[in-house]
Design an enzyme around this catalytic site. Sequence first.
Site, PDB file in Angstrom:
ATOM      1  N   GLU A 273      80.041  37.544  50.434  1.00  6.62           N
ATOM      2  CA  GLU A 273      79.431  36.230  50.233  1.00  6.62           C
ATOM      3  C   GLU A 273      80.436  35.222  49.678  1.00  6.62           C
ATOM      4  OE1 GLU A 273      75.879  37.247  47.903  1.00  6.62           O
ATOM      5  OE2 GLU A 273      74.810  37.607  49.788  1.00  6.62           O
ATOM      6  N   ASP A 352      69.205  44.153  51.525  1.00  9.94           N
ATOM      7  CA  ASP A 352      69.350  43.456  50.256  1.00  9.94           C
ATOM      8  C   ASP A 352      68.084  43.544  49.411  1.00  9.94           C
ATOM      9  OD1 ASP A 352      70.484  41.964  48.284  1.00  9.94           O
ATOM     10  OD2 ASP A 352      70.484  40.069  49.371  1.00  9.94           O
ATOM     11  N   GLU A 380      64.097  39.779  42.334  1.00  9.91           N
ATOM     12  CA  GLU A 380      64.442  38.698  43.266  1.00  9.91           C
ATOM     13  C   GLU A 380      63.507  38.649  44.476  1.00  9.91           C
ATOM     14  OE1 GLU A 380      68.455  38.898  44.748  1.00  9.91           O
ATOM     15  OE2 GLU A 380      68.194  37.148  46.018  1.00  9.91           O
TER      16      GLU A 380
HETATM   17  O1  GCW Z   1      70.576  39.687  46.613  1.00  7.50           O
HETATM   18  C1  GCW Z   1      71.700  38.874  46.788  1.00  7.50           C
HETATM   19  C2  GCW Z   1      71.476  37.705  45.901  1.00  7.50           C
HETATM   20  C3  GCW Z   1      72.724  37.069  45.374  1.00  7.50           C
HETATM   21  C4  GCW Z   1      73.608  38.156  44.789  1.00  7.50           C
HETATM   22  C5  GCW Z   1      73.949  39.136  45.902  1.00  7.50           C
HETATM   23  C6  GCW Z   1      74.789  40.304  45.404  1.00  7.50           C
HETATM   24  C7  GCW Z   1      74.992  38.111  42.846  1.00  7.50           C
HETATM   25  O2  GCW Z   1      70.683  36.773  46.597  1.00  7.50           O
HETATM   26  O3  GCW Z   1      72.345  36.130  44.406  1.00  7.50           O
HETATM   27  O4  GCW Z   1      74.748  37.669  44.159  1.00  7.50           O
HETATM   28  O5  GCW Z   1      72.775  39.674  46.430  1.00  7.50           O
HETATM   29  O6  GCW Z   1      74.220  41.378  45.231  1.00  7.50           O
HETATM   30  O7  GCW Z   1      75.971  40.171  45.221  1.00  7.50           O
END
Ligand code: GCW
Length: 656
Positions: A273, A352, A380
């Site tokens: 990311e 995720d 989340e």
């Molecule tokens: O779940 C996603 C999140 C990001 C997060 C990323 C990760 C810390 O939306 O906010 O970043 O994963 O795990 O690195």
Amino acid sequence: MSRPDAAGVDPAWLPPEAFRALGLRRTLIRGAGPLVDTVRGEVANACGRFGGRLVEDGGSPDLLLEVADSQRGTGSEGFVFARDGGTTTVTASDARGLLYGLFHVVRLGEAAFDGESPRETHRPATALRMLDHWDNVDVHPVMGQVERGYAGGSLFWRDGRARGERERIRAYARLLAACGINAVCVNNVNVHDAEARLLTDRIGEVAEIAEELRSYGIRTHLSVTFAAPIVLGGLPTADPVDAAVRAWWERAVREVYAAIGDFGGFVVKADSEGRPGPFAYGRSHADGANMLAAALAPYGGTVHWRAFVYDHRQDWRDRTTDRARAAYDHFAPLDGEFAGNAVLQVKHGPMDFQVREPVSPVLGAMPRTRLALEVQATQEYTGQQRHVCWLGPMWSEVLRFRLQEEACVGETVRGGIVAVSNVGDDPFWTGHPLAQANLYTFGRLAWRPDADPLRILDEWIALTFPAAPERLAAGLHRVLGGSWATYEKYTAPLGVGFMVQPGHHYGPSVDGYEYSPWGTYHFADRDGVGVDRSAATGTGFAAQYAKPWSEIYETPGTCPDELLLFFHHVPYGHVLHSGKTVIQHIYDTHFEGVEEVAEALWVWEGLADLVAPARHARVAERFEEQLRCAREWRDQVNSYFLRKSGIGDERGRAVY
Ligand code: GCW
């Protein structure tokens, strides 16, 4: 019921009353050192409150807590518990084991002093049981103080600096130790400018936090940026094979250990990311991780290298790229190349932290690598601590899952079990008071991955609400026990995931990510829905599993219902193993999900006379929001699929 103490902090699962049985006894403590002092302090406090006392050698104790070198086979964190001739004994070879033994006695309550009990050895399944805080030092313009945090600000940082609230950090450490957690990473894996400097000139702030955490046996870890030699050291490169880069890290690590002698190590999010990583230099992730491992090795530190590497800028039109494949494709070929003190930290599912995903195939594909499992306690994608969603059964399923016949995930993750923390500066710690159960359950499962999560839930209830009448205990069990299944029912169906509002990820938006670069699609059209990840006609993700799973997931006929749309694109009329069509399943589960939330709210309302008003009100208010949001999910998802498919609900309920 318990209420926040003088410092305004909720005692959570350690209310004074939970120490009654211990505090009534005469206790003899043998051993020395800071952690033994912590144990002594706990016992002295309990005795002060309930009238027991600490006795010296020679007296006849009800409870003997001792560190004895002779205690073999328990490891440094294990202990032996026994009750014989009226004395309860906890023996450990190390003070850390004694601390865990003390909390074992607390959990048992009166039962610890009842009858006889043969020797039982207790030891954690894995040496590292960690919470990763996604806490920023500076308030991030988009993510705020805590990324994906739903419990207020950070416990550690506020507006650019350490908060310095040592008492609160110590209270936190105490709660963590009481459920078996022994490591904390104090800053976000997305390391921004201010946070990068914690590694160097701001290490003193980390050292102060570490000092408090240490008093309860918890080691401190730090997230670092791979680009540190450039952004902090002024070097032209962060190439992991460059001699100057390696020397820079060696120096940095030396100074970290000068400040924090028992420092645990680094957590790294690289090439993920948008974070910097070894790819920029044509190096592998093993090269990157091993460079840091080499710098940490002389001091016994570990690098936790995250496997969350995927293309977050993919073209939604491109059907050949499958985000689910990414971690395996990047990392499985590197098996055997990671240093002994490099741990590959793998999210539990290939995507995720969705409410339902298959177990990540990476966890079964790297036998020569130390793997850690990463789960998300912060909610989340599971209601952001406004919804009740107790994740114990989900984590337990992952930990008990057998990717290979020989071992389950809980046995293969030799590098540790990690959760993204759900804690902040909220007076209840976790925003939603009932989300405390997730934190507690995580710690207990990390200690014993094969434990029955429902028993852990009852343990949490008994500790948090001591002397709770049966009606309260049963009510809490009812509200929490099935809440994960309920959440799954009213959100994205059959493992397809997402359908959330982009960005903040709260609430429904069926097509929110459908035409985005994030790789999280459901491909619904007028005929069907789901992602074909089979080897025969799809992305081939199913073939990343060993048998039997590669075969089970390969065809809709054998794929478990709850994962059907994760692995297959099927017509709405496809009949599930349950006997229902996909479309009818969508309608039924969404109506049921909302009904279950309404029922849980009703149960909670009936407990008003048994729960402290502030706590009861906070939960009730969040329940109202959960119910509103669940209805929104139900109506958007059902309407979406009615409109796409043209097939009505066979029971004729309202769909818009
Ligand atoms: O779940 C996603 C999140 C990001 C997060 C990323 C990760 C810390 O939306 O906010 O970043 O994963 O795990 O690195």
